[in-house]
Design a protein around this motif. Structure first.
Motif, mmCIF file in Angstrom:
data_model
loop_
_atom_site.group_PDB
_atom_site.id
_atom_site.type_symbol
_atom_site.label_atom_id
_atom_site.label_comp_id
_atom_site.label_asym_id
_atom_site.label_seq_id
_atom_site.Cartn_x
_atom_site.Cartn_y
_atom_site.Cartn_z
ATOM 1 N N PRO A 27 0.877 -1.384 0.190
ATOM 2 C CA PRO A 27 0.087 -0.051 -0.110
ATOM 3 C C PRO A 27 1.016 1.172 -0.145
ATOM 4 O O PRO A 27 2.013 1.396 0.952
ATOM 5 C CB PRO A 27 -0.864 -0.294 1.273
ATOM 6 C CG PRO A 27 -0.824 -1.547 1.676
ATOM 7 C CD PRO A 27 0.494 -1.993 1.140
ATOM 8 N N ARG A 28 0.557 2.243 -0.900
ATOM 9 C CA ARG A 28 1.268 3.419 -0.867
ATOM 10 C C ARG A 28 0.992 4.387 0.337
ATOM 11 O O ARG A 28 -0.019 4.370 1.042
ATOM 12 C CB ARG A 28 0.749 4.255 -1.992
ATOM 13 C CG ARG A 28 1.026 3.483 -3.455
ATOM 14 C CD ARG A 28 0.582 4.347 -4.704
ATOM 15 N NE ARG A 28 0.722 3.396 -5.715
ATOM 16 C CZ ARG A 28 0.520 3.807 -7.018
ATOM 17 N NH1 ARG A 28 -0.142 5.097 -7.156
ATOM 18 N NH2 ARG A 28 0.671 2.984 -8.052
ATOM 19 N N GLY A 29 1.886 5.172 0.733
ATOM 20 C CA GLY A 29 1.918 6.107 1.610
ATOM 21 C C GLY A 29 1.672 5.549 2.935
ATOM 22 O O GLY A 29 1.663 6.381 3.996
ATOM 23 N N VAL A 30 2.089 4.335 3.194
ATOM 24 C CA VAL A 30 2.427 3.750 4.678
ATOM 25 C C VAL A 30 3.844 3.542 4.960
ATOM 26 O O VAL A 30 4.287 2.895 4.552
ATOM 27 C CB VAL A 30 1.535 2.484 4.562
ATOM 28 C CG1 VAL A 30 1.638 1.819 6.063
ATOM 29 C CG2 VAL A 30 0.194 2.238 4.189
ATOM 30 N N PRO A 31 4.046 4.359 6.110
ATOM 31 C CA PRO A 31 5.349 4.367 6.533
ATOM 32 C C PRO A 31 5.765 3.174 7.085
ATOM 33 O O PRO A 31 4.909 2.496 7.766
ATOM 34 C CB PRO A 31 5.397 5.561 7.650
ATOM 35 C CG PRO A 31 4.169 5.966 7.990
ATOM 36 C CD PRO A 31 3.232 5.270 6.915
ATOM 37 N N PRO A 36 0.164 -1.417 9.810
ATOM 38 C CA PRO A 36 -0.673 -1.982 10.591
ATOM 39 C C PRO A 36 -0.985 -3.496 10.358
ATOM 40 O O PRO A 36 -1.918 -4.016 10.637
ATOM 41 C CB PRO A 36 -1.941 -1.240 10.082
ATOM 42 C CG PRO A 36 -1.821 -1.109 8.649
ATOM 43 C CD PRO A 36 -0.420 -0.619 8.532
ATOM 44 N N TRP A 37 0.425 -4.256 9.708
ATOM 45 C CA TRP A 37 0.253 -5.482 9.684
ATOM 46 C C TRP A 37 1.505 -5.948 10.344
ATOM 47 O O TRP A 37 2.625 -5.455 10.325
ATOM 48 C CB TRP A 37 0.175 -5.905 8.208
ATOM 49 C CG TRP A 37 1.045 -5.306 7.350
ATOM 50 C CD1 TRP A 37 2.538 -5.535 7.194
ATOM 51 C CD2 TRP A 37 1.013 -3.984 6.627
ATOM 52 N NE1 TRP A 37 3.205 -4.803 6.377
ATOM 53 C CE2 TRP A 37 2.324 -3.954 6.025
ATOM 54 C CE3 TRP A 37 -0.136 -3.258 6.369
ATOM 55 C CZ2 TRP A 37 2.526 -2.837 5.103
ATOM 56 C CZ3 TRP A 37 0.299 -2.260 5.319
ATOM 57 C CH2 TRP A 37 1.370 -2.130 4.838
ATOM 58 N N ASP A 38 1.783 -7.201 10.721
ATOM 59 C CA ASP A 38 2.930 -7.912 11.352
ATOM 60 C C ASP A 38 3.804 -8.507 10.214
ATOM 61 O O ASP A 38 5.071 -8.595 10.580
ATOM 62 C CB ASP A 38 2.267 -8.917 12.313
ATOM 63 C CG ASP A 38 1.445 -8.320 13.423
ATOM 64 O OD1 ASP A 38 1.697 -7.345 14.002
ATOM 65 O OD2 ASP A 38 0.296 -9.001 13.700
ATOM 66 N N ALA A 39 3.034 -9.096 9.210
ATOM 67 C CA ALA A 39 3.950 -9.647 8.216
ATOM 68 C C ALA A 39 3.474 -9.458 6.850
ATOM 69 O O ALA A 39 2.152 -9.215 6.708
ATOM 70 C CB ALA A 39 3.979 -11.270 8.502
ATOM 71 N N TRP A 40 3.991 -9.308 5.855
ATOM 72 C CA TRP A 40 3.805 -9.282 4.529
ATOM 73 C C TRP A 40 4.132 -10.167 3.650
ATOM 74 O O TRP A 40 5.378 -10.462 3.530
ATOM 75 C CB TRP A 40 4.034 -8.020 3.854
ATOM 76 C CG TRP A 40 3.691 -7.676 2.453
ATOM 77 C CD1 TRP A 40 2.608 -8.176 1.787
ATOM 78 C CD2 TRP A 40 4.466 -6.648 1.521
ATOM 79 N NE1 TRP A 40 2.757 -7.484 0.231
ATOM 80 C CE2 TRP A 40 3.883 -6.788 0.294
ATOM 81 C CE3 TRP A 40 5.607 -5.916 1.704
ATOM 82 C CZ2 TRP A 40 4.179 -5.828 -0.749
ATOM 83 C CZ3 TRP A 40 6.136 -5.177 0.538
ATOM 84 C CH2 TRP A 40 5.326 -5.293 -0.531
#
Length: 142
Positions: A27-31, A36-40
């Motif tokens: 997601p764009r713009g999320v530092p 807000p997630w633990d893993a990707w």
């Protein structure tokens, strides 16, 4: 079973457990510090080609969901490492919340619902065999 689904920007709740982003694109713009997630893991997201086909970005009409599901499941056949890994956590009683795009408002037509089914199926204990018992199925004690 403790598998939940949400969009990545839905508020975190105490019973979310492990929040796993399963989008192809970050997601764009999320530092990084405020994720807000633990893993990707992109391994549980549709391929770039399937993602483009699903949204009609390949110059064709949008892919019907039944065809999308068939193709997505075929792609996931090579991702058993991830599916079994998260399914083990679920089988052990941990809650896993699968997160997708903030633009993905219809969960029933999203890959996160398909991944949820796969995790639940993989986490389910195998029941007793059905059908007749063959002699080769029975082991004798020595």
């Amino acid at each position: 079973m403790p598998v939940r689904t949400k969009r990545w920007n839905d508020p975190r709740e105490p019973d979310d457990g492990l929040r796993v982003l399963i989008c192809r694109y970050r997601p764009r713009g999320v530092p990084t510090a405020g994720e807000p997630w633990d893993a990707w893991t992109t391994a549980l997201a549709p391929s770039k080609a399937l993602h483009a086909a699903a949204y009609g970005k390949d110059g064709r009409e949008k892919l019907p969901f039944a065809e999308y599901e068939r193709r997505f499941r075929a792609e996931m056949a090579s991702q058993q490492f991830w599916i079994e890994g998260f399914a083990k956590r679920v089988a052990d009683g941990e809650t896993v919340t699968l997160l997708c795009s903030s633009a993905c408002t219809d969960e029933s037509r999203c890959h996160r619902s398909l991944v949820k089914k796969m995790l639940e199926e993989a986490a389910s204990p195998v029941g007793p065999p059905t059908g007749p018992v063959r002699r080769s199925d029975v082991r004798r004690r020595a």
